[in-house]
Motif scaffolding. Structure first.
Motif, PDB file in Angstrom:
ATOM      1  N   ARG A 187      -1.340   6.164  -6.547  1.00  0.00           N
ATOM      2  CA  ARG A 187      -1.231   4.765  -6.971  1.00  0.00           C
ATOM      3  C   ARG A 187      -0.144   4.109  -6.124  1.00  0.00           C
ATOM      4  NH1 ARG A 187      -4.308   4.480 -11.855  1.00  0.00           N
ATOM      5  NH2 ARG A 187      -4.233   2.263 -11.463  1.00  0.00           N
ATOM      6  N   THR A 188      -0.373   2.844  -5.770  1.00  0.00           N
ATOM      7  CA  THR A 188       0.534   2.184  -4.827  1.00  0.00           C
ATOM      8  C   THR A 188       1.579   1.325  -5.537  1.00  0.00           C
ATOM      9  OG1 THR A 188      -0.833   0.222  -4.720  1.00  0.00           O
ATOM     10  CG2 THR A 188      -1.362   2.000  -3.157  1.00  0.00           C
ATOM     11  N   ASP A 247       0.804  -1.228   0.000  1.00  0.00           N
ATOM     12  CA  ASP A 247       0.000   0.000   0.000  1.00  0.00           C
ATOM     13  C   ASP A 247       0.831   1.270   0.000  1.00  0.00           C
ATOM     14  OD1 ASP A 247      -2.271  -1.522   0.006  1.00  0.00           O
ATOM     15  OD2 ASP A 247      -2.306  -1.661   2.213  1.00  0.00           O
ATOM     16  N   ASP A 301       1.053   5.279 -15.917  1.00  0.00           N
ATOM     17  CA  ASP A 301       1.350   4.302 -16.967  1.00  0.00           C
ATOM     18  C   ASP A 301       2.759   4.464 -17.527  1.00  0.00           C
ATOM     19  OD1 ASP A 301      -0.751   2.660 -16.728  1.00  0.00           O
ATOM     20  OD2 ASP A 301      -1.903   3.421 -18.436  1.00  0.00           O
ATOM     21  N   GLU A 311      -0.038  -1.842  -6.935  1.00  0.00           N
ATOM     22  CA  GLU A 311      -0.635  -1.689  -8.274  1.00  0.00           C
ATOM     23  C   GLU A 311       0.445  -1.564  -9.339  1.00  0.00           C
ATOM     24  OE1 GLU A 311      -4.291   1.180  -8.302  1.00  0.00           O
ATOM     25  OE2 GLU A 311      -2.917   1.856  -6.723  1.00  0.00           O
ATOM     26  N   ASP A 349       2.201  -4.948  -9.946  1.00  0.00           N
ATOM     27  CA  ASP A 349       1.297  -5.903 -10.599  1.00  0.00           C
ATOM     28  C   ASP A 349       1.129  -5.558 -12.080  1.00  0.00           C
ATOM     29  OD1 ASP A 349      -0.828  -8.045 -10.488  1.00  0.00           O
ATOM     30  OD2 ASP A 349      -2.028  -6.324 -11.182  1.00  0.00           O
ATOM     31  N   ARG A 350       0.860  -4.288 -12.355  1.00  0.00           N
ATOM     32  CA  ARG A 350       0.658  -3.900 -13.764  1.00  0.00           C
ATOM     33  C   ARG A 350       1.949  -4.045 -14.573  1.00  0.00           C
ATOM     34  NH1 ARG A 350      -3.737  -1.377 -15.643  1.00  0.00           N
ATOM     35  NH2 ARG A 350      -2.716   0.123 -17.020  1.00  0.00           N
ATOM     36  N   ASP A 379      -3.224  -1.892 -21.514  1.00  0.00           N
ATOM     37  CA  ASP A 379      -4.129  -2.889 -20.946  1.00  0.00           C
ATOM     38  C   ASP A 379      -4.353  -4.045 -21.902  1.00  0.00           C
ATOM     39  OD1 ASP A 379      -5.249  -2.112 -18.239  1.00  0.00           O
ATOM     40  OD2 ASP A 379      -5.299  -0.228 -19.352  1.00  0.00           O
TER      41      ASP A 379
END
Ligand SMILES: Nc1ncnc2c1ncn2[C@@H]1O[C@H](COP(=O)(O)OP(=O)(O)OP(=O)(O)O)[C@@H](O)[C@H]1O
Length: 576
Positions: free
Chosen positions: A62-63, A42, A98, A66, A69-70, A175
């Motif tokens: 944004r953590t 977090d 991004d 995230e 993972d992305r 994505d």
């Protein structure tokens, strides 16, 4: 290096990976992000601040969870699409979540990031720059894709293209590329320390921008050097607001927070940023460190002065990319708290950074000498950086044993060697030969293209760009020895020393931009300036002054004056 726990000090995190040396020779940002994500999912990795129509700010957090993972899902997706170690990927994405995801994923797979800033370099020049490097993949924002179509960027070589931070007709997004779940253990990139990690273009102050190759070992060393030197702290202590593309990597590599301020990184120069919004972003997030160009800092400090605004949370401001003037150190100091300091970092795209000087030293000691024509002091070399002064020449220097180091105090060309300095340019033997010097042990010295001298304390005093010197039959005039002297006159905001070709020889001319603080006649001011020039060795003999409404500057830093172009324009004006 200190013995702090790896997670708390990610530069030493390599020690936890048995086979990776303590001083990394490969870019480890994806591993570091993953380590933080596992231990503190977090923890905030990025805060992007945007401005609403009513002027209020919105913060999007944004953590690390995230981000990692992305990035890992994207890395797997990139591999599945044939993008892998060594694939040349044009990265035209200003700082955003991004951008961090994509950058981390590209480093994870060992691809080579090709960085070029369309606004700074000019839309047409981008075509030539990209053609020289030949990227196979193009990642860009919707506006980058629009410009790509209009200007035919990468037409010859790009075979895959993706849109980032938005959508574009017919193109896939990040994505679309991502796999559904991140692998339990990521595939490590099969890269060698000598493989290119980043290709970055120089500003182009002395010609076409040059494609600088930063190999895995150079880029890793740069991240480590900067992390240590800027001593941002670790983990949660790090709240860094980089205002230059790609500098997000520094805070991420320290496991900290990257604050992206509301500024247009693509279409405007740093001097045009909205100072009120930036200052509020700093206040609202408690930003502790930032890198900014001198033009942006001028803008911020002026706004802060007018509104009596202070930013006491900021401990370290680093300015670089172009010269930092004494009055700017004073103005920035006024907006910082007692623990804050402005540092000037001297370096180049190929060698970032090399030297550092702090505001206190400048204001208490060196600026006064700069105003007497001694040149601009940019401080000592950073740990691991070797500096040398050699006789200035326009010719290539093949080997370091072919040139003698000049003694302390003597002015010549500045060269430097350090593990973080780029060793060559991409597929460009000409520029490589002109700017690099081989050493017998296989290492490489970089020629900065600047002239200067070292003092007894090992500090570098710059005279300016080698090619911006004005060589007259009796004397050499140097921009950074002349312009600060001229700028001490109340009527002068900025000055530029230029060479004007005239009847087979060269005449030194000083162009001045008026400050608005002294509205007396040009003739009176010029007479006073002529008188001033006689007081210092470096300026003696200068008699020609030309007033200009505005001195033209580069777009990337809004600070560099194209002196040769100015000289050529003056010569044309004289003829016409
Ligand atoms: N802190 C600083 N103080 C004074 N000058 C600086 C500082 N930082 C950078 N510079 C100047 O900027 C130069 C490096 O700039 P950069 O790598 O962006 O490309 P450039 O030299 O302007 O362009 P090109 O190499 O394409 O001609 C240095 O050699 C120096 O002249």
């Amino acid at each position: 290096m200190t013995g702090r726990a790896p997670l708390e000090h990610p530069h030493t995190g390599a020690a936890t990976h048995g086979d990776i040396p303590v001083t990394p020779d490969r870019v480890r940002v994806a591993d570091l992000v993953l380590e933080v994500a596992r231990a503190h999912p977090d923890r905030v990795a990025l805060v992007r601040t945007t401005k609403r129509r009513d002027g209020s700010l919105v913060h999007h957090e944004r953590t690390y969870g995230e981000l990692s993972d992305r990035a890992e899902r994207l890395a797997a997706g990139l591999r599945a699409n044939g993008i892998r170690e060594g694939t040349l990927c044009s990265f035209m994405v200003p700082p955003s979540f991004d951008a961090l995801v994509l950058g981390t994923a590209l480093f994870r797979i060992g691809a080579t990031l090709v960085g070029i800033e369309p606004f700074s370099h000019g839309l047409r020049r981008v075509t030539r720059c990209l053609d020289r490097v030949g990227p196979e993949v193009f990642f860009g924002t919707p506006s980058a894709h629009l410009a790509k179509r209009l200007f035919g960027w990468g037409r010859r070589t790009v075979r895959q293209q993706y849109v980032v931070d938005g959508t574009f007709p017919g193109l896939e997004t990040l994505d679309d590329l991502m796999v559904d779940t991140a692998p339990a253990e990521p595939t490590q990139a099969d890269v060698d320390p000598g493989d290119p990690a980043v290709i970055a273009f120089t500003t182009g102050s002395t010609g076409m921008p040059k494609p600088t190759v930063l190999r895995q070992r150079n880029f890793a060393a740069m991240i480590e050097l900067v992390g240590d030197q800027w001593s941002l702290g670790n983990g949660d202590d790090v709240v860094d607001m980089p205002t230059f593309p790609m500098f997000w990597i520094i805070a991420l590599s320290a496991g900290g927070q990257v604050v992206v301020p509301p500024m247009d990184f693509t279409m405007k120069g740093p001097g045009d940023a909205d100072p009120a919004a930036l200052l509020r972003t700093i206040e609202e997030h408690g930003v502790r460190s930032m890198f900014a160009s001198p033009a942006l800092l001028r803008n911020l400090s002026e706004h802060a002065r007018q509104g009596s605004i202070k930013i006491p949370s900021v401990r370290r401001v680093v300015a670089g990319g172009a010269e930092v003037q004494g009055p700017l150190f004073a103005a920035v100091r006024d907006m910082l708290g007692s623990e804050g300091e402005l540092y000037s970092n001297y370096g180049a795209t190929e060698a970032l950074p090399l030297c550092e000087i702090d505001g206190t030293t400048v204001l208490e000691e060196t600026w006064e000498r700069t105003e007497r024509g001694e040149g601009l002091c940019v401080g000592r070399g950073l740990p691991g950086v070797e500096l040398r002064i050699v006789p200035a020449t326009e010719k290539p220097i093949a080997g370091i044993d072919d040139v003698e180091a000049l003694p302390t105090g003597e002015i010549g060309e500045v060269i430097a060697r350090s593990p973080h300095i780029s060793e060559d340019y991409f597929d460009a033997p000409g520029p490589t030969a002109a700017n690099k010097i081989a050493a017998p042990d296989g290492s490489v010295w970089h020629r900065l293209g600047d002239v200067g001298s070292l003092d007894e304390q090992g500090r570098l005093w710059l005279g300016g760009r080698r090619s911006h010197q004005v060589v007259t039959p009796g004397k050499i005039y140097r921009p950074l020895q002349v312009e600060p002297v001229v700028a001490t006159h109340k009527a002068v905001r900025r000055a530029a020393l230029v060479a004007v070709p005239c009847m087979g020889s060269t005449v030194p001319v000083v162009c001045i931009e008026r400050s608005g603080e002294d509205d007396r006649d040009t003739g009176v001011i010029t007479a006073e300036l002529r008188n001033m020039m006689g007081r210092h060795e470096a300026t003696r003999g200068l008699t020609a002054f030309v007033e200009m409404r505005r001195l033209p500057v580069d777009r990337r830093h809004n600070a560099k004056i194209d002196r040769p172009a100015l000289g050529a324009a003056l010569a044309r004006r004289r003829k016409g």
